[in-house]
Design a protein around this motif. Structure first.
Motif, PDB file in Angstrom:
ATOM      1  N   MET A 165     -77.895 -37.174 113.177  1.00  0.00           N
ATOM      2  CA  MET A 165     -77.090 -36.366 114.298  1.00  0.00           C
ATOM      3  C   MET A 165     -75.826 -37.125 114.579  1.00  0.00           C
ATOM      4  O   MET A 165     -74.946 -36.280 114.953  1.00  0.00           O
ATOM      5  N   GLU A 166     -75.836 -38.336 114.319  1.00  0.00           N
ATOM      6  CA  GLU A 166     -74.712 -39.005 114.832  1.00  0.00           C
ATOM      7  C   GLU A 166     -73.550 -38.701 114.085  1.00  0.00           C
ATOM      8  O   GLU A 166     -72.378 -38.669 114.342  1.00  0.00           O
ATOM      9  N   SER A 167     -73.639 -38.633 112.783  1.00  0.00           N
ATOM     10  CA  SER A 167     -72.861 -38.326 111.498  1.00  0.00           C
ATOM     11  C   SER A 167     -72.638 -37.075 111.478  1.00  0.00           C
ATOM     12  O   SER A 167     -71.418 -36.774 110.686  1.00  0.00           O
ATOM     13  N   HIS A 168     -73.396 -36.066 111.851  1.00  0.00           N
ATOM     14  CA  HIS A 168     -72.947 -34.783 111.904  1.00  0.00           C
ATOM     15  C   HIS A 168     -73.226 -33.972 113.076  1.00  0.00           C
ATOM     16  O   HIS A 168     -74.022 -33.069 113.228  1.00  0.00           O
ATOM     17  N   PRO A 169     -72.261 -34.174 114.049  1.00  0.00           N
ATOM     18  CA  PRO A 169     -72.618 -33.630 115.297  1.00  0.00           C
ATOM     19  C   PRO A 169     -72.156 -31.853 115.552  1.00  0.00           C
ATOM     20  O   PRO A 169     -72.591 -31.294 116.254  1.00  0.00           O
ATOM     21  N   HIS A 170     -71.478 -31.505 114.306  1.00  0.00           N
ATOM     22  CA  HIS A 170     -70.846 -30.113 114.542  1.00  0.00           C
ATOM     23  C   HIS A 170     -71.781 -29.406 113.723  1.00  0.00           C
ATOM     24  O   HIS A 170     -71.523 -28.085 113.720  1.00  0.00           O
ATOM     25  N   ASP A 171     -72.726 -29.716 112.952  1.00  0.00           N
ATOM     26  CA  ASP A 171     -73.588 -29.018 111.979  1.00  0.00           C
ATOM     27  C   ASP A 171     -74.593 -27.979 112.792  1.00  0.00           C
ATOM     28  O   ASP A 171     -75.013 -28.487 114.100  1.00  0.00           O
ATOM     29  N   THR A 172     -74.688 -26.728 112.418  1.00  0.00           N
ATOM     30  CA  THR A 172     -75.839 -25.932 113.062  1.00  0.00           C
ATOM     31  C   THR A 172     -77.195 -26.463 112.508  1.00  0.00           C
ATOM     32  O   THR A 172     -77.509 -26.383 111.384  1.00  0.00           O
ATOM     33  N   LYS A 173     -77.995 -26.796 113.700  1.00  0.00           N
ATOM     34  CA  LYS A 173     -79.382 -27.294 113.212  1.00  0.00           C
ATOM     35  C   LYS A 173     -80.768 -26.560 113.570  1.00  0.00           C
ATOM     36  O   LYS A 173     -80.650 -26.070 114.521  1.00  0.00           O
ATOM     37  N   PHE A 174     -81.320 -26.774 112.785  1.00  0.00           N
ATOM     38  CA  PHE A 174     -82.961 -26.314 112.838  1.00  0.00           C
ATOM     39  C   PHE A 174     -83.725 -27.522 112.752  1.00  0.00           C
ATOM     40  O   PHE A 174     -83.770 -27.977 111.508  1.00  0.00           O
ATOM     41  N   PHE A 175     -84.427 -27.989 113.486  1.00  0.00           N
ATOM     42  CA  PHE A 175     -85.456 -29.097 113.504  1.00  0.00           C
ATOM     43  C   PHE A 175     -86.959 -28.536 113.482  1.00  0.00           C
ATOM     44  O   PHE A 175     -87.372 -27.708 114.365  1.00  0.00           O
ATOM     45  N   LEU A 176     -87.860 -28.984 112.436  1.00  0.00           N
ATOM     46  CA  LEU A 176     -89.192 -28.613 112.508  1.00  0.00           C
ATOM     47  C   LEU A 176     -89.903 -30.283 112.725  1.00  0.00           C
ATOM     48  O   LEU A 176     -89.540 -31.173 111.942  1.00  0.00           O
ATOM     49  N   LEU A 177     -90.508 -30.289 113.888  1.00  0.00           N
ATOM     50  CA  LEU A 177     -91.030 -31.716 114.234  1.00  0.00           C
ATOM     51  C   LEU A 177     -92.473 -31.749 114.657  1.00  0.00           C
ATOM     52  O   LEU A 177     -93.053 -30.648 115.214  1.00  0.00           O
ATOM     53  N   ASP A 178     -93.048 -32.824 114.186  1.00  0.00           N
ATOM     54  CA  ASP A 178     -94.324 -33.236 114.608  1.00  0.00           C
ATOM     55  C   ASP A 178     -94.068 -33.931 115.714  1.00  0.00           C
ATOM     56  O   ASP A 178     -93.130 -34.653 116.176  1.00  0.00           O
ATOM     57  N   ILE A 179     -95.249 -33.796 116.694  1.00  0.00           N
ATOM     58  CA  ILE A 179     -95.194 -34.755 118.096  1.00  0.00           C
ATOM     59  C   ILE A 179     -95.530 -36.212 117.914  1.00  0.00           C
ATOM     60  O   ILE A 179     -94.967 -36.835 118.489  1.00  0.00           O
ATOM     61  N   GLU A 180     -96.277 -36.401 116.768  1.00  0.00           N
ATOM     62  CA  GLU A 180     -96.350 -37.745 116.566  1.00  0.00           C
ATOM     63  C   GLU A 180     -95.990 -38.026 114.843  1.00  0.00           C
ATOM     64  O   GLU A 180     -96.109 -37.381 114.042  1.00  0.00           O
ATOM     65  N   PHE A 181     -95.147 -39.291 114.767  1.00  0.00           N
ATOM     66  CA  PHE A 181     -95.149 -40.018 113.563  1.00  0.00           C
ATOM     67  C   PHE A 181     -95.999 -41.192 113.530  1.00  0.00           C
ATOM     68  O   PHE A 181     -95.881 -42.311 114.073  1.00  0.00           O
ATOM     69  N   PRO A 182     -96.659 -41.333 112.361  1.00  0.00           N
ATOM     70  CA  PRO A 182     -97.831 -42.355 112.352  1.00  0.00           C
ATOM     71  C   PRO A 182     -97.297 -43.763 112.255  1.00  0.00           C
ATOM     72  O   PRO A 182     -97.992 -44.594 112.704  1.00  0.00           O
ATOM     73  N   GLU A 183     -96.134 -43.725 111.501  1.00  0.00           N
ATOM     74  CA  GLU A 183     -95.511 -45.270 111.344  1.00  0.00           C
ATOM     75  C   GLU A 183     -94.264 -45.485 112.011  1.00  0.00           C
ATOM     76  O   GLU A 183     -93.680 -46.431 111.927  1.00  0.00           O
ATOM     77  N   SER A 184     -94.478 -44.931 113.276  1.00  0.00           N
ATOM     78  CA  SER A 184     -93.197 -45.245 113.948  1.00  0.00           C
ATOM     79  C   SER A 184     -93.632 -45.148 115.660  1.00  0.00           C
ATOM     80  O   SER A 184     -94.652 -44.478 116.042  1.00  0.00           O
ATOM     81  N   LYS A 185     -92.896 -45.869 116.520  1.00  0.00           N
ATOM     82  CA  LYS A 185     -93.216 -46.110 117.792  1.00  0.00           C
ATOM     83  C   LYS A 185     -92.725 -44.752 118.595  1.00  0.00           C
ATOM     84  O   LYS A 185     -92.952 -44.654 119.618  1.00  0.00           O
ATOM     85  N   MET A 186     -91.442 -44.342 118.093  1.00  0.00           N
ATOM     86  CA  MET A 186     -90.759 -43.153 118.488  1.00  0.00           C
ATOM     87  C   MET A 186     -91.603 -41.802 118.319  1.00  0.00           C
ATOM     88  O   MET A 186     -92.166 -41.774 117.099  1.00  0.00           O
ATOM     89  N   ARG A 187     -91.982 -41.149 119.249  1.00  0.00           N
ATOM     90  CA  ARG A 187     -92.644 -39.848 118.952  1.00  0.00           C
ATOM     91  C   ARG A 187     -91.812 -38.647 118.847  1.00  0.00           C
ATOM     92  O   ARG A 187     -90.559 -38.810 119.020  1.00  0.00           O
ATOM     93  N   GLY A 188     -92.503 -37.577 118.260  1.00  0.00           N
ATOM     94  CA  GLY A 188     -91.556 -36.327 118.212  1.00  0.00           C
ATOM     95  C   GLY A 188     -91.082 -35.952 119.349  1.00  0.00           C
ATOM     96  O   GLY A 188     -89.809 -35.184 119.555  1.00  0.00           O
TER      97      GLY A 188
END
Length: 231
Positions: free
Chosen positions: A30-53
């Motif tokens: 996101m930081e390196s491509h601020p102008h791209d048109t984006k579609f995100f498919l996200l899970d609400i939980e990431f098993p190996e990360s403290k950050m959630r979807g």
């Protein structure tokens, strides 16, 4: 499924940029491509990360108001958080509905995303969009005289008919968004529609608000030839 959609829709300029279980990679993208048109498919939980979807989606929405976000998950109990965070997802797909139903909903979401981008692209023909920090700005193209960059800086200066605005970007990136603008110098990108006249003796462009900028003799000759601007 997304690869299949892309394959069966060759007329759509679309590709998979990132597939990852690490939300930090999405943040870096996101930081390196601020102008791209984006579609995100996200899970609400990431098993190996403290950050959630839901946290990642919140960050995405703060940086990009137009990004399309679809959640696909089994954690239906977290759905209220999506609305509390004002993420405004395009869809919420439950993994438990089966592969064929997931595929059908995903294809519908991709169709909606593409259809909704059409009026956005038409709008961008009359407006120029940029960001200063997390805040998005929209500027009428017919008010822009030129963009200017300086060495040893990552910012660009937008010179309009009534103000000068500094924001992080490059002339090369802006040039791809505004193909009708003319590269008058390695550090100048001008709007031909706002040039009132050319001062050939002093090698200057005179804009509709009577402000001026310099231009090289070679670039001046090309500009006069292609845009038919009077002296």
């Amino acid at each position: 499924m997304i690869k299949e959609y892309i394959k069966t829709h060759p007329g759509v300029d679309m590709k998979i940029i990132l597939s990852t279980a690490n939300p930090k990679e999405v943040t870096l993208y996101m930081e390196s491509h601020p102008h791209d048109t984006k579609f995100f498919l996200l899970d609400i939980e990431f098993p190996e990360s403290k950050m959630r979807g839901i946290d990642l989606a919140t960050s995405i929405r703060q940086q990009d108001l137009n990004a399309k976000i679809v959640f696909i998950t089994t954690h239906e109990e977290l759905t209220p958080m999506i609305f509390e965070r004002k993420v405004e997802p395009l869809d919420y797909i439950s993994k438990e509905i089966g592969l064929e139903a997931i595929k059908s909903k995903l294809f519908q979401d991709l169709e909606v995303t593409i259809n909704r981008l059409v009026p956005s692209n038409q709008k961008n023909k009359t407006t120029f969009n940029f960001r200063i920090g997390p805040k998005p700005y929209e500027f009428e193209i017919n008010q822009i005289n030129y963009f200017e960059s300086y060495e040893n800086t990552h910012n660009v200066f937008l010179h309009s008919t009534n103000e000068i605005i500094e924001f992080p970007d490059t002339l090369k990136t802006i040039e791809t968004k505004l193909p009708n603008f003319y590269r008058a110098h390695k550090s100048l990108l001008v709007n031909p529609d706002n040039i009132k006249s050319i001062d050939s003796n002093n090698q200057k462009l005179v804009f509709i608000d009577n402000t001026t900028c310099d231009i090289s003799r070679r670039k001046l000759a090309i500009l006069k030839k292609h845009y038919h601007i009077a002296n």
